[in-house]
Design a protein around this motif. Structure first.
Motif, PDB file in Angstrom:
ATOM      1  N   LEU A   1     -35.349  24.669  55.976  1.00  0.00           N
ATOM      2  CA  LEU A   1     -36.185  24.180  54.883  1.00  0.00           C
ATOM      3  C   LEU A   1     -35.498  24.551  53.574  1.00  0.00           C
ATOM      4  O   LEU A   1     -35.227  25.741  53.334  1.00  0.00           O
ATOM      5  N   TYR A   2     -35.195  23.556  52.777  1.00  0.00           N
ATOM      6  CA  TYR A   2     -34.525  23.773  51.493  1.00  0.00           C
ATOM      7  C   TYR A   2     -35.481  23.384  50.368  1.00  0.00           C
ATOM      8  O   TYR A   2     -36.046  22.291  50.366  1.00  0.00           O
ATOM      9  N   VAL A   3     -35.625  24.272  49.381  1.00  0.00           N
ATOM     10  CA  VAL A   3     -36.538  24.032  48.259  1.00  0.00           C
ATOM     11  C   VAL A   3     -35.730  23.813  46.994  1.00  0.00           C
ATOM     12  O   VAL A   3     -34.927  24.681  46.598  1.00  0.00           O
ATOM     13  N   GLY A   4     -35.927  22.665  46.346  1.00  0.00           N
ATOM     14  CA  GLY A   4     -35.182  22.357  45.130  1.00  0.00           C
ATOM     15  C   GLY A   4     -36.018  21.632  44.112  1.00  0.00           C
ATOM     16  O   GLY A   4     -37.186  21.298  44.347  1.00  0.00           O
TER      17      GLY A   4
ATOM     18  N   VAL B   1     -30.459  18.933  55.328  1.00  0.00           N
ATOM     19  CA  VAL B   1     -31.425  19.731  56.081  1.00  0.00           C
ATOM     20  C   VAL B   1     -32.537  18.870  56.677  1.00  0.00           C
ATOM     21  O   VAL B   1     -32.720  17.713  56.303  1.00  0.00           O
ATOM     22  N   GLY B   2     -33.295  19.489  57.580  1.00  0.00           N
ATOM     23  CA  GLY B   2     -34.408  18.781  58.212  1.00  0.00           C
ATOM     24  C   GLY B   2     -35.673  18.790  57.391  1.00  0.00           C
ATOM     25  O   GLY B   2     -36.517  17.895  57.528  1.00  0.00           O
ATOM     26  N   TRP B   3     -35.829  19.810  56.532  1.00  0.00           N
ATOM     27  CA  TRP B   3     -37.049  19.923  55.737  1.00  0.00           C
ATOM     28  C   TRP B   3     -36.723  20.084  54.254  1.00  0.00           C
ATOM     29  O   TRP B   3     -36.765  21.188  53.709  1.00  0.00           O
ATOM     30  N   PRO B   4     -36.385  18.976  53.576  1.00  0.00           N
ATOM     31  CA  PRO B   4     -36.211  19.044  52.126  1.00  0.00           C
ATOM     32  C   PRO B   4     -37.582  19.103  51.437  1.00  0.00           C
ATOM     33  O   PRO B   4     -38.440  18.250  51.683  1.00  0.00           O
ATOM     34  N   VAL B   5     -37.786  20.103  50.598  1.00  0.00           N
ATOM     35  CA  VAL B   5     -39.075  20.300  49.924  1.00  0.00           C
ATOM     36  C   VAL B   5     -38.846  20.357  48.423  1.00  0.00           C
ATOM     37  O   VAL B   5     -37.970  21.092  47.944  1.00  0.00           O
ATOM     38  N   ALA B   6     -39.630  19.598  47.676  1.00  0.00           N
ATOM     39  CA  ALA B   6     -39.560  19.605  46.218  1.00  0.00           C
ATOM     40  C   ALA B   6     -40.758  20.349  45.651  1.00  0.00           C
ATOM     41  O   ALA B   6     -41.870  20.237  46.182  1.00  0.00           O
TER      42      ALA B   6
ATOM     43  N   ALA C   1     -36.631  11.733  41.201  1.00  0.00           N
ATOM     44  CA  ALA C   1     -35.750  11.371  42.310  1.00  0.00           C
ATOM     45  C   ALA C   1     -35.796  12.413  43.413  1.00  0.00           C
ATOM     46  O   ALA C   1     -35.669  12.087  44.604  1.00  0.00           O
ATOM     47  N   VAL C   2     -35.988  13.659  43.042  1.00  0.00           N
ATOM     48  CA  VAL C   2     -36.058  14.743  44.024  1.00  0.00           C
ATOM     49  C   VAL C   2     -37.381  14.687  44.775  1.00  0.00           C
ATOM     50  O   VAL C   2     -37.425  14.813  46.004  1.00  0.00           O
ATOM     51  N   ARG C   3     -38.458  14.478  44.042  1.00  0.00           N
ATOM     52  CA  ARG C   3     -39.766  14.345  44.688  1.00  0.00           C
ATOM     53  C   ARG C   3     -39.765  13.173  45.672  1.00  0.00           C
ATOM     54  O   ARG C   3     -40.333  13.261  46.763  1.00  0.00           O
TER      55      ARG C   3
ATOM     56  N   VAL D   1     -43.945  17.950  49.255  1.00  0.00           N
ATOM     57  CA  VAL D   1     -43.950  18.340  47.844  1.00  0.00           C
ATOM     58  C   VAL D   1     -45.066  19.353  47.634  1.00  0.00           C
ATOM     59  O   VAL D   1     -46.202  19.142  48.073  1.00  0.00           O
ATOM     60  N   THR D   2     -44.754  20.443  46.965  1.00  0.00           N
ATOM     61  CA  THR D   2     -45.782  21.439  46.696  1.00  0.00           C
ATOM     62  C   THR D   2     -46.760  20.919  45.657  1.00  0.00           C
ATOM     63  O   THR D   2     -46.448  19.992  44.896  1.00  0.00           O
ATOM     64  N   THR D   3     -47.929  21.505  45.596  1.00  0.00           N
ATOM     65  CA  THR D   3     -48.880  21.159  44.537  1.00  0.00           C
ATOM     66  C   THR D   3     -48.687  22.029  43.308  1.00  0.00           C
ATOM     67  O   THR D   3     -49.203  21.715  42.244  1.00  0.00           O
ATOM     68  N   LEU D   4     -47.927  23.112  43.460  1.00  0.00           N
ATOM     69  CA  LEU D   4     -47.672  24.015  42.343  1.00  0.00           C
ATOM     70  C   LEU D   4     -46.250  23.812  41.827  1.00  0.00           C
ATOM     71  O   LEU D   4     -45.326  23.543  42.597  1.00  0.00           O
ATOM     72  N   PRO D   5     -46.038  23.977  40.525  1.00  0.00           N
ATOM     73  CA  PRO D   5     -44.700  23.789  39.949  1.00  0.00           C
ATOM     74  C   PRO D   5     -43.801  24.994  40.190  1.00  0.00           C
ATOM     75  O   PRO D   5     -44.259  26.078  40.572  1.00  0.00           O
ATOM     76  N   GLY D   6     -42.512  24.804  39.952  1.00  0.00           N
ATOM     77  CA  GLY D   6     -41.565  25.897  40.071  1.00  0.00           C
ATOM     78  C   GLY D   6     -41.899  27.031  39.112  1.00  0.00           C
ATOM     79  O   GLY D   6     -42.306  26.799  37.976  1.00  0.00           O
ATOM     80  N   GLY D   7     -41.749  28.257  39.594  1.00  0.00           N
ATOM     81  CA  GLY D   7     -42.045  29.417  38.771  1.00  0.00           C
ATOM     82  C   GLY D   7     -43.508  29.751  38.658  1.00  0.00           C
ATOM     83  O   GLY D   7     -43.881  30.679  37.938  1.00  0.00           O
ATOM     84  N   ASP D   8     -44.362  29.027  39.376  1.00  0.00           N
ATOM     85  CA  ASP D   8     -45.807  29.245  39.266  1.00  0.00           C
ATOM     86  C   ASP D   8     -46.468  29.383  40.636  1.00  0.00           C
ATOM     87  O   ASP D   8     -47.613  28.998  40.815  1.00  0.00           O
TER      88      ASP D   8
END
Length: 449
Positions: free
Chosen positions: A387-390, A402-407, A414-416, A422-429
């Motif tokens: 699982l890769y988070v970017g 990867v098998g689990w790309p997560v934005a 484009a990443v989403r 996709v998470t419901t929370l933003p990066g850093g939060d």
């Protein structure tokens, strides 16, 4: 959430979320399962197949920002529609008008979705939407099978009324709209032509509402009643404008899981929701679990931070991270998963954060995908189990590997669009903490500290 085309009926989901709350301060921002209530509702509406647009109607700046980060359009509600006596229907009509004016397109079906129902599912949303958009109903409501015997104390409510005092209208009855409190629920009477409904009861004590207290039939011998859950409603948009309330014409009942029926109106409800979240959120469609992955790889800037950098007079850089993300990483590590921070930035703060989290780091890397592939080979991990988070376009080559790309929610469009989740929370939060909740489920809070 599909793109709207001429062949697709426009279905607008409206989520009313006022800032003022008497029972639970800042209720609509209260986290359940690590995700604010309003963001949970947005997530399920955006995932529904029939919904083309999602709007949050609010008078609160913090709710508006959270809704936008979760992917919703925001309509700011005027003060006269934000008081305790304002109806949900008034908020929906205002949002409907504002949305159509902004986009210049007519909405066919409008949904009222209450974010105070934390365990609402995309299937619930799709069910009411489809009933009106495709099934010929004028209105639809989520209900749960109900087998209880209702009682009322003498003198409570209007004589002959079938709905307990304090509840909203019976579906299809055309009663006055319930105040916008994140509920508006009603209890169908189920009495029909039962003589008990017309029986003269004693002046004191309790009497049966949906039953004759002198006769106790078995559950299988009683007609099936349904409890209005208060979670989701659908209405023909033109009909809502004409009638002004949520029930008119033919009303279809969309059955939901009774175990998921809960409305957050007071602190006790919120505590129950938080206790149930690890059980009811586990295994939701489209989210990875511990059975799906062997490793979690995290980008740093914009994923573990909000992508902003503070620079002092000496040129030193400072970033902000979320403590919840640190707890999530620690839980993943204790759960036996391989972890890695992978960043193009050659920055002491990245290495310092990795040391704090006690996980390895590769930074100052130009080709993150090649570095990730080599790391997987060294660790003996299949990329499809990673699982890769970017958050930005330089993460896309890793997404393809990867098998689990997560934005994260704040990622580039484009990443989403390339992410599997996709998470419901933003990066850093708190996005990493949210992902840890997906993977570990109920075990997240039970792992040794």
């Amino acid at each position: 959430m599909p793109e709207s085309t001429a062949a697709v009926r426009r279905v607008l989901a409206v989520i009313p979320a006022r800032g003022g709350s008497k029972g639970v301060p800042a209720k609509n921002l209260a986290p359940v399962g690590g995700v604010p209530l309003v963001a949970r509702a947005v997530r399920e509406c955006r995932a529904a197949r029939h919904v083309t647009d999602v709007v949050v109607s609010t008078d609160d700046a913090a709710i508006a920002e959270t809704a936008r980060q979760a992917g919703a359009e925001v309509v700011l509600r005027p003060a006269d529609l934000a008081g305790d006596t304002a109806t949900s229907e008034a908020a929906v009509l205002h949002a409907l008008d504002a949305h159509e004016a902004l986009h210049g397109a007519r909405v066919d079906v409008v949904l009222l979705v209450q974010c105070t129902s934390p365990f609402l599912t995309r299937e619930d949303v799709d069910g009411v939407a489809a009933a009106v958009a495709e099934g010929g109903a004028d209105t639809a409501v989520t209900v749960a099978p109900f087998h209880g015997f209702l009682w009322r104390e003498a003198g409570a409510g209007a004589p002959g009324a079938d709905v307990p005092a304090g509840h909203g209208p019976v579906p299809g009855a055309g009663a006055a709209s319930a105040p916008d409190r994140g509920a508006g629920t009603g209890v169908p009477s189920g009495t029909g032509d039962d003589p008990a409904a017309a029986r003269v009861e004693p002046a004191a004590g309790g009497h049966g509402v949906n039953h004759d207290k002198s006769f106790r039939p078995r559950r299988q011998d009683r007609p099936q009643d349904f409890l209005e859950t208060g979670a989701a409603y659908a209405m023909d948009a033109a009909g809502l404008r004409e009638h002004g309330h949520r029930f008119f014409g033919r009303t279809d009942l969309v059955r939901t899981d009774p175990a998921r029926v809960l409305e957050v109106d007071d602190p006790h409800d919120l505590a129950r929701a938080r206790a149930l979240a690890p059980l009811l959120d586990a295994g939701r469609t489209g989210l990875p679990t511990a059975d799906d992955i062997d490793a979690v790889v995290l980008d740093f800037d914009g994923t573990q931070t909000d992508d902003r950098v503070l620079i002092d007079a000496d040129g030193r850089e400072f970033v902000s991270v979320h403590r919840g993300d640190g707890l999530g990483v620690a839980a993943l590590r204790r759960g036996g998963l391989k972890l890695l921070i992978l960043s193009t930035e050659q920055n002491p703060v990245v290495a310092a954060r990795a040391r704090k989290l006690k996980i390895p780091v590769l930074h100052g890397v130009d080709r993150k995908d090649l570095a990730l592939k080599q790391w997987c080979e060294e660790q003996g991990i299949a990329p499809e189990r990673v699982l890769y988070v970017g958050n930005d376009v330089n993460d896309l080559p890793c997404f393809a590997l990867v098998g689990w790309p997560v934005a994260v929610a704040s990622a580039h469009d484009a990443v989403r669009g390339s992410a599997r989740a996709v998470t419901t929370l933003p990066g850093g939060d708190g996005a990493v903490r949210e992902i840890a909740g997906w993977i570990l489920g109920p075990s997240l809070d039970s792992l040794p500290q």
